[in-house]
Design a protein around this motif. Structure first.
Motif, mmCIF file in Angstrom:
data_model
loop_
_atom_site.group_PDB
_atom_site.id
_atom_site.type_symbol
_atom_site.label_atom_id
_atom_site.label_comp_id
_atom_site.label_asym_id
_atom_site.label_seq_id
_atom_site.Cartn_x
_atom_site.Cartn_y
_atom_site.Cartn_z
ATOM 1 N N GLU A 1 0.965 -1.109 -0.029
ATOM 2 C CA GLU A 1 -0.059 -0.077 -0.067
ATOM 3 C C GLU A 1 0.901 1.324 0.110
ATOM 4 N N PRO A 2 0.344 2.138 -0.784
ATOM 5 C CA PRO A 2 1.275 3.566 -0.675
ATOM 6 C C PRO A 2 1.358 4.273 0.504
ATOM 7 N N VAL A 3 2.384 4.658 1.085
ATOM 8 C CA VAL A 3 2.395 5.211 2.326
ATOM 9 C C VAL A 3 2.150 6.843 2.506
ATOM 10 N N SER A 4 1.850 7.227 3.560
ATOM 11 C CA SER A 4 1.473 8.848 3.719
ATOM 12 C C SER A 4 2.787 9.549 3.441
ATOM 13 N N ALA A 5 2.477 10.801 2.970
ATOM 14 C CA ALA A 5 3.694 11.739 2.772
ATOM 15 C C ALA A 5 4.355 11.834 3.885
ATOM 16 N N GLY A 6 5.625 12.171 3.793
ATOM 17 C CA GLY A 6 6.459 12.634 4.797
ATOM 18 C C GLY A 6 7.978 12.203 4.545
ATOM 19 N N ASN A 7 8.750 12.088 5.503
ATOM 20 C CA ASN A 7 10.359 11.975 5.313
ATOM 21 C C ASN A 7 10.447 10.488 5.674
ATOM 22 N N TYR A 8 11.319 9.818 4.682
ATOM 23 C CA TYR A 8 11.619 8.244 5.182
ATOM 24 C C TYR A 8 13.249 8.214 4.895
ATOM 25 N N THR A 9 13.725 7.134 5.772
ATOM 26 C CA THR A 9 15.101 7.120 5.727
ATOM 27 C C THR A 9 15.470 5.586 4.889
ATOM 28 N N ILE A 10 16.569 5.532 3.913
ATOM 29 C CA ILE A 10 16.800 4.535 3.541
ATOM 30 C C ILE A 10 18.312 4.084 4.142
ATOM 31 N N LYS A 11 18.257 2.797 4.749
ATOM 32 C CA LYS A 11 19.240 2.006 5.246
ATOM 33 C C LYS A 11 19.630 0.996 4.400
ATOM 34 N N ALA A 12 20.907 0.596 4.245
ATOM 35 C CA ALA A 12 21.422 -0.291 3.241
ATOM 36 C C ALA A 12 22.542 -1.273 4.071
ATOM 37 N N SER A 13 22.806 -2.337 4.190
ATOM 38 C CA SER A 13 23.717 -3.159 4.652
ATOM 39 C C SER A 13 24.120 -4.349 3.845
ATOM 40 N N GLY A 14 25.318 -4.904 3.945
ATOM 41 C CA GLY A 14 25.671 -5.929 3.257
ATOM 42 C C GLY A 14 27.100 -6.659 3.937
ATOM 43 N N LEU A 15 27.570 -7.937 3.121
ATOM 44 C CA LEU A 15 28.610 -8.513 3.983
ATOM 45 C C LEU A 15 29.857 -8.180 3.321
ATOM 46 N N VAL A 16 30.714 -7.528 4.198
ATOM 47 C CA VAL A 16 32.145 -7.104 3.856
ATOM 48 C C VAL A 16 33.122 -7.806 4.597
ATOM 49 N N ASP A 17 33.851 -8.723 3.736
ATOM 50 C CA ASP A 17 34.835 -9.398 4.639
ATOM 51 C C ASP A 17 34.095 -10.723 5.495
ATOM 52 N N GLY A 18 32.894 -11.192 5.227
ATOM 53 C CA GLY A 18 32.145 -12.052 5.901
ATOM 54 C C GLY A 18 31.315 -11.403 7.120
ATOM 55 N N LYS A 19 31.513 -10.179 7.163
ATOM 56 C CA LYS A 19 30.743 -9.338 8.113
ATOM 57 C C LYS A 19 29.749 -8.443 7.809
ATOM 58 N N SER A 20 28.560 -8.374 8.513
ATOM 59 C CA SER A 20 27.483 -7.244 8.100
ATOM 60 C C SER A 20 28.036 -5.799 8.453
ATOM 61 N N GLN A 21 27.738 -5.145 7.432
ATOM 62 C CA GLN A 21 28.448 -3.737 7.459
ATOM 63 C C GLN A 21 27.407 -2.687 7.026
ATOM 64 N N GLU A 22 27.132 -1.788 7.604
ATOM 65 C CA GLU A 22 26.273 -0.596 7.107
ATOM 66 C C GLU A 22 27.042 0.132 6.165
ATOM 67 N N LEU A 23 26.317 0.594 5.073
ATOM 68 C CA LEU A 23 26.876 1.077 3.833
ATOM 69 C C LEU A 23 26.195 2.622 3.931
ATOM 70 N N ALA A 24 26.854 3.579 3.218
ATOM 71 C CA ALA A 24 26.737 5.064 2.976
ATOM 72 C C ALA A 24 25.613 5.122 2.042
ATOM 73 N N VAL A 25 24.586 5.736 2.249
ATOM 74 C CA VAL A 25 23.531 6.092 1.509
ATOM 75 C C VAL A 25 23.364 7.704 1.036
ATOM 76 N N SER A 26 23.034 7.869 -0.077
ATOM 77 C CA SER A 26 22.704 9.249 -0.414
ATOM 78 C C SER A 26 21.309 9.174 -1.211
ATOM 79 N N THR A 27 20.756 10.197 -1.092
ATOM 80 C CA THR A 27 19.225 10.352 -1.594
ATOM 81 C C THR A 27 19.060 11.716 -2.642
ATOM 82 N N TYR A 28 18.249 11.356 -3.387
ATOM 83 C CA TYR A 28 17.965 12.512 -4.382
ATOM 84 C C TYR A 28 16.582 13.346 -3.521
ATOM 85 N N ALA A 29 16.792 14.632 -3.884
ATOM 86 C CA ALA A 29 15.670 15.499 -3.288
ATOM 87 C C ALA A 29 15.128 16.386 -4.320
#
Length: 259
Positions: free
Chosen positions: A196-224
């Motif tokens: 379902e479509p979400v309501s209008a507002g601000n939302y945050t994108i978080k990304a993570s992946g395996l780096v050298d066998g360990k889960s690591q948070e990745l830097a995210v940039s967004t378009y505005a």
């Protein structure tokens, strides 16, 4: 005998009248005169009218410099006159200070011109999307999706993406391919877990992946979406006003999108 008495009385009255006139003249003279005849007393006498000097600038001008130089020359020891090199050095120092003051004024004017020119250039971004170094973007009726870029230090086959609302609750999760490494584009369709479509507002994108066998948070940039441009100041430059109420300096923009 009577005539003589009348003449005497008339003469006495005339003398008395002249005496009174002289007295009045003397009193008037003493009242209007401000001089006592003593130079010392006249020197310390308070002025009859209060004289308030006009306010002068606190900055030294070239006229003030030459006035001080003239005083210095007039009061110097004739047996030990001021060296020509010292006089030239003083004049050169004053010219240098005067030149620096004028240069500062020119720099201020140049900053104003550059700020206006920068704002004019930034006005071409109104209505377009810019990539900014933040993981939070705005979702609205005009722009129901949210796009950005995930930066990876290495090639990551699977990148897990989570979308959070302004309360920190996860509203959607999905995976993207990061096998190419570098900057990986990411787009969220604006739908929650139930589709379902979400309501209008601000939302945050978080990304993570395996780096050298360990889960690591990745830097995210967004378009505005840029809605307007503010002039800002000489130190900040032009400010881009973004949809959702946020603002960012033009110098912090990472990229510009066609749409």
């Amino acid at each position: 005998m009577s005539l003589i008495n009348q003449l005497s009385q008339t003469s006495a009255q005339t003398t008395q009248t002249k005496s009174q006139s002289n007295t009045v003249a003397t009193n008037t003279t003493s009242t209007t005169s401000t001089s006592t005849g003593n130079p010392f007393l006249d020197g310390i006498r308070l002025p009859s009218e209060s004289i308030v000097p006009e306010a002068k600038s606190q900055q030294l001008t070239q006229e003030d410099f030459f006035s001080l130089l003239s005083q210095q020359l007039s009061m110097q020891d004739p047996f030990k006159p001021v060296d020509n090199d010292q006089m030239i050095a003083q004049m050169a120092s004053f010219s240098t200070v005067d030149g620096i003051s004028k240069l500062n004024d020119e720099i201020v004017n140049l900053n104003s011109v550059m700020t206006s020119s920068q704002a004019l250039q930034a006005s071409g971004l109104v209505g377009r999307k810019v990539l900014i170094p933040t993981d939070t973007g705005n979702v609205s009726t005009e722009s129901p999706t949210l796009s950005g870029v995930v930066s990876t230090p290495d090639k990551i086959p699977v990148i897990n993406v989570r979308v959070l609302d302004d309360k920190g609750q996860v509203v959607s999760t999905f995976n993207i391919d990061g096998s190419d490494g570098g900057n990986i584009p990411v787009t969220w369709d604006g739908l929650n877990k139930n589709g379902e479509p979400v309501s209008a507002g601000n939302y945050t994108i978080k990304a993570s992946g395996l780096v050298d066998g360990k889960s690591q948070e990745l830097a995210v940039s967004t378009y505005a979406h840029v809605t307007s441009v503010s002039l800002g100041t000489a130190s900040t430059g032009a400010i881009l006003n973004l949809r959702g109420g946020a603002g960012i300096k033009l110098s912090d923009v990472l990229a510009v999108s066609e749409t």
